[in-house]
Structure formats: structure tokens, C-alpha cells
Design an enzyme around this catalytic site. Structure first.
Site, PDB file in Angstrom:
ATOM      1  CB  SER A   1      -0.936   0.018   1.219  1.00  0.00           C
ATOM      2  OG  SER A   1      -0.229   0.403   2.381  1.00  0.00           O
ATOM      3  N   GLY A   2       0.164   2.384  -0.197  1.00  0.00           N
ATOM      4  CA  GLY A   2       0.811   3.679  -0.155  1.00  0.00           C
ATOM      5  C   GLY A   2       0.782   4.314   1.213  1.00  0.00           C
ATOM      6  CG  ASP A   3      -0.859   6.010   4.834  1.00  0.00           C
ATOM      7  OD1 ASP A   3      -0.146   5.806   5.836  1.00  0.00           O
ATOM      8  OD2 ASP A   3      -1.409   7.104   4.623  1.00  0.00           O
ATOM      9  CG  ASP A   4       0.444   3.691   8.618  1.00  0.00           C
ATOM     10  OD1 ASP A   4       1.669   3.804   8.478  1.00  0.00           O
ATOM     11  OD2 ASP A   4      -0.268   4.579   9.130  1.00  0.00           O
TER      12      ASP A   4
ATOM     13  CB  SER B   1       3.938   0.239   3.351  1.00  0.00           C
ATOM     14  OG  SER B   1       3.444   1.565   3.275  1.00  0.00           O
TER      15      SER B   1
END
Length: 474
Positions: free
Chosen positions: A260-263, A294
Site C-alpha cells: 500500500s501507499g500508507d500503513d 509499504s
């Protein structure tokens, strides 16, 4: 004889026509042809269902172009009485099923078959606008309301979203581009799945990709299982968190793979004065056998919205690859609440910026009404039995002045550094704790115990870990 046969044929046609008319008047779906379903699929679930329906029974068309929002909404409404009578499962067969937001009902299974893709509409009009969550006071992206999630539900009991690895595609590119350009000034993007104020929730054996924002968001709920889920989003996509348990009790997340692009997982419980007032913690959370990629965020983040409190979190047997940090605690003055009784063991990490990261200066506030006297409590944080390779910085641990993070324990941790690792490996301020068998040598605020010790990890199980799944057939 020929006259007799023609007469019989006419009578059969007339009879069939009359039956179809009666069915139509009664509101019973009649399909001359529909996509073939994969009969007899076995799966594990909290509960099996007495009744079964297929989304094509309600006029859905799986061509990837026709909007099926009305079909999904009508299906839920018409199946609700059957759900109350032994439960019902709605089958989504192979095909591309374009749809906007729809709500689930209790005692219900949404079964997405292999080869089936739910395509989230990029038409904003197909997403109702809903108020901010009471523990947040505003939308996460912007002040004001939110778009409803693609799949939503409130005040439900016994809800299952599963399949034999079917897909839910959030088609997030439209939403990301508009968000990055400042197009959402007063409203928050939809999530992929959000269930509120509910009990006995299962999300399993599905692939989720490219959510407009967070992928899975159970909030104010109890007895939650997220199992065998694959979540994929570009590593530069904004706020595409994987799984965000929020003010939930008794939650199990296991056997999940997240890019993902975050947590990958973000544990939350409300924001500043709104979360403090709502006062609903996230507690009894078990995360195990997680694989996370990530580069710009954490494997597991605790906060930063943690004003209702986070406690009794167990993280184990987790693999982190090219991830910014392993377990990150994020809080600030004004948050209040607590992060305590956190236990992690058997983590394997490869190519990390940080292994340990705690921040007391994550100063994103809801509004200007936050209380500067509302100090968070961070204590009893336990890490053990970990290995990390190709690490830039071993630890960045920054508590709050006059409100230090205490009770930090690290044992049996081996960190090998990257060729271009930073010279200062342990950056520690306003923290207190101990270490045992940790390399490279920790900072002076985490002194080595003279006698080797193992940091704590609970021997008991949280209740959801003991649940025995039933064998069901779709």
C-alpha cells in the site's frame, strides 16, 4: 395428428407465457440466462446461510460498463426478510460488476466468486454523503462530511464478506488524482469497506485493490475477523491504508498480504477532543502472519488518532519488506488517551528505514479546540525476537517533554545495517525502558539489563482467537 401437435405446442407456449406474467406481477426475478455460478464452493465462516441468491436475479449485468448500484441495493432490501430466517448469501458470479455504494444487512454473506470483480463506480453521485464519525468530528481528508464507502453497514450482526479469491477494485486513480490536486476541499473520499457499530464481522479470502482511500475500516465494532485478505495499491497512492481497526474490541487480523501507499495496518480510536469524549478504545487486537510492503509508511501504526485509547495489542510472526518502519507509535500533545500493553514478537524485516519509531509530535489536529493539557500516556511497549537486514536507522524514539514514553522493553533483537546507514543509530528523547541482547547497542535511555531477560508477551488468547469456523457451501 399434425393439427394436434400444433395445438399442443400453442398450449405450451401460452402456459409458459402466463407463468412468466404471474412471476413478473409477483416481483419474482425470472432470468432466461445468467452467468454460470461455481456451484458447491466450500468455505469457512462464522455462520452458514439457509438461503441463497445470485446478483443476476436482480437484473445485474457483469459487463464492466452497466451500473449495478440499483441491483445491489434492491438485492439487499429484498433479501433482508430471508436473512432474518436463517441467513442469506448473495453470490457475485464471474464477471465485472460496476457499482456504487450499497449497504449490507444482518445475518448476511456477500460471496464473491473467483473471476468476479466488483468495480467501484467513479461517479460521485453513486455515493451518498454521510456525516463525520462522532469520534473524529470531521472527515479524515477535509472538514465536513464524507462519501459513504463502497460497501457499508451500521448496527449489524453477523456479517460476512468472503469468496474464493474474488476481487473488489476501488478504481482509485480518479479519486487520488482529484485529492492530490486539492479537489476535495470539504468532503472525504470513500473507503472500500466500512462497517460501524456492529458485531460478529468477517472479511476473508478476497482481494482488494486500489481503494480511493482506506481499504477496510471496522469502527465501533466487536468480534471482528479479517483473514486471508490480499490488499494491493500503488506505493505512491495517498492514504490507501490496508486495515484500520478503529475503536474495536476483540479483533483478529491474520494471514494477510498488503502492499500500500500508507500503513499496512493502522490502529485507531478517535481524534483529539472528539475521541476523548467518545471514549471508545481499540483493545484485544491480535495481528499475526502479516506480510507488508509499504516504503513510505509502517507495517503496523498505532495512532495517530488514538484519543479513545489503544491497549492489549499482540503482533507476531510478521514479515516486513521495504517498509519505512515496523511498528510506529504516533501521537501528540492534545491527543489524550493512551497506547499501552503492546506486545510484538517474531518479526522479520528486510530493507527498512527504521526498525523502531515512536513520535510524540504528530501534530495533525482536527481544529483549534484541542486541549494542550490532554497528554497521551504511552507505556508498557514490548518488542522481542526480531531480526532486521539492510536498515538505515535502528530507532527513532521521541517522547513528549514532561510526558515521557515509559516501560519500553526490547529483547533479542538483531539489526544489520545498510551500506549507507546513518552514523547515529539510536535517536532517543523523553523515553525510558530497558533492553537485553539488542544490537547495535541502544541509547543510554534504554540501558542493557545485566541479566538477560525476555520482554513480555501474553500467554492467554483474546476470545476471537478461539472461535471455531463452520464449514459452509456457497
Amino acid at each position: 395428428m399434425e393439427l394436434f401437435l400444433r395445438s399442443r405446442k400453442f398450449e405450451m407456449i401460452r402456459t409458459t407465457f402466463c407463468i412468466l406474467v404471474v412471476f413478473a406481477l409477483a416481483g419474482i426475478p425470472v432470468m432466461e440466462s445468467r452467468p454460470k455460478t461455481q456451484a458447491g464452493i466450500k468455505y469457512s465462516a462464522l455462520n452458514c446461510r439457509k438461503h441463497r441468491a445470485v446478483i443476476t436475479d436482480f437484473g445485474a449485468v457483469g459487463d464492466g460498463k452497466t451500473s449495478n448500484t440499483k441491483a445491489f441495493r434492491e438485492a439487499i432490501i429484498k433479501l433482508s426478510p430471508m436473512a432474518a430466517d436463517g441467513g442469506v448469501q448473495l453470490i457475485v458470479p464471474p464477471g465485472k460488476w460496476l457499482t456504487g455504494s450499497f449497504n449490507l444487512t444482518s445475518h448476511f454473506t456477500l460471496f464473491i466468486q473467483k473471476g468476479a470483480i466488483l468495480l467501484a463506480s467513479q461517479d460521485e453521485s453513486e455515493y451518498p454523503v454521510v456525516p463525520p464519525l462522532p469520534s473524529y468530528g470531521r472527515g479524515r481528508d477535509a472538514p465536513g462530511p464524507r462519501f459513504a464507502s463502497l460497501i457499508s453497514g451500521t448496527n449489524l450482526t453477523d456479517v460476512i464478506i468472503t469468496g474464493n479469491n474474488g476481487t473488489i477494485n476501488g478504481q482509485g486513480k480518479y479519486w487520488w488524482a482529484k485529492f492530490k490536486s486539492g479537489g476535495f476541499k470539504s468532503i472525504t473520499r470513500p473507503y472500500l469497506i466500512e462497517i460501524l457499530f456492529s458485531n460478529n464481522l468477517q472479511i476473508s479470502n478476497v482481494t482488494l485493490i486500489n481503494s480511493p482511500s482506506w481499504h477496510i475500516h471496522p469502527v465501533y465494532s466487536n468480534n471482528v475477523i479479517v483473514k486471508g485478505v490480499t490488499i494491493l495499491a500503488p506505493i505512491d497512492s495517498p492514504n490507501t491504508d490496508g486495515i484500520n481497526p478503529d475503536s474495536c474490541t476483540n479483533t483478529l487480523i491474520e494471514d494477510c498480504y498488503i502492499v500500500s501507499g500508507d500503513d499496512c495496518i493502522a490502529v485507531k480510536s478517535g481524534w483529539d477532543e472528539y475521541g476523548i469524549k467518545f471514549a471508545m478504545p481499540t483493545q484485544q487486537l491480535s495481528i499475526r502472519r502479516l506480510t507488508c510492503i509499504s516504503p513510505d509508511s509502517a507495517g503496523v501504526a498505532l495512532g495517530s488518532e488514538m484519543s479513545g485509547g489503544i491497549k492489549d495489542v499482540r503482533i507476531e510472526d510478521t514479515t516486513l519488506i521495504q517498509t519505512q518502519s515496523a511498528i510506529r507509535i504516533k501521537t501528540a500533545v492534545g491527543r489524550g488517551g493512551y497506547v499501552k500493553d503492546i506486545f510484538a514478537r517474531r518479526l522479520t524485516m528486510k530493507t527498512m528505514k527504521y526498525v523502531f519509531w515512536m513520535s510524540g509530535a504528530y501534530n495533525q489536529h482536527v481544529d483549534d479546540k484541542w486541549d494542550p493539557k490532554a497528554l497521551p500516556v504511552v507505556t508498557n511497549i514490548n518488542y522481542r525476537d526480531m531480526t532486521a537486514e539492510n536498515v538505515t536507522i535502528a530507532a527513532r524514539l521521541e517522547g513528549i517533554k514532561k510526558d515521557p514514553f515509559t516501560g519500553i522493553c526490547m529483547s533479542n533483537v538483531s539489526i544489520s545495517l545498510a551500506p549507507k546507514a546513518k552514523k547515529l543509530q539510536w535517536n532517543c528523547t523523553d523515553i525510558a525502558g530497558v533492553t537485553s541482547k539488542v544490537t547495535p547497542k541502544p541509547c543510554s535511555l534504554l540501558p542493557e539489563k545485566e541479566k538477560p531477560v525476555d520482554c513480555a508477551f501474553p500467554e492467554d488468547k483474546i476470545p476471537i482467537e478461539s472461535v471455531v469456523m463452520k464449514k459452509c457451501i456457497a
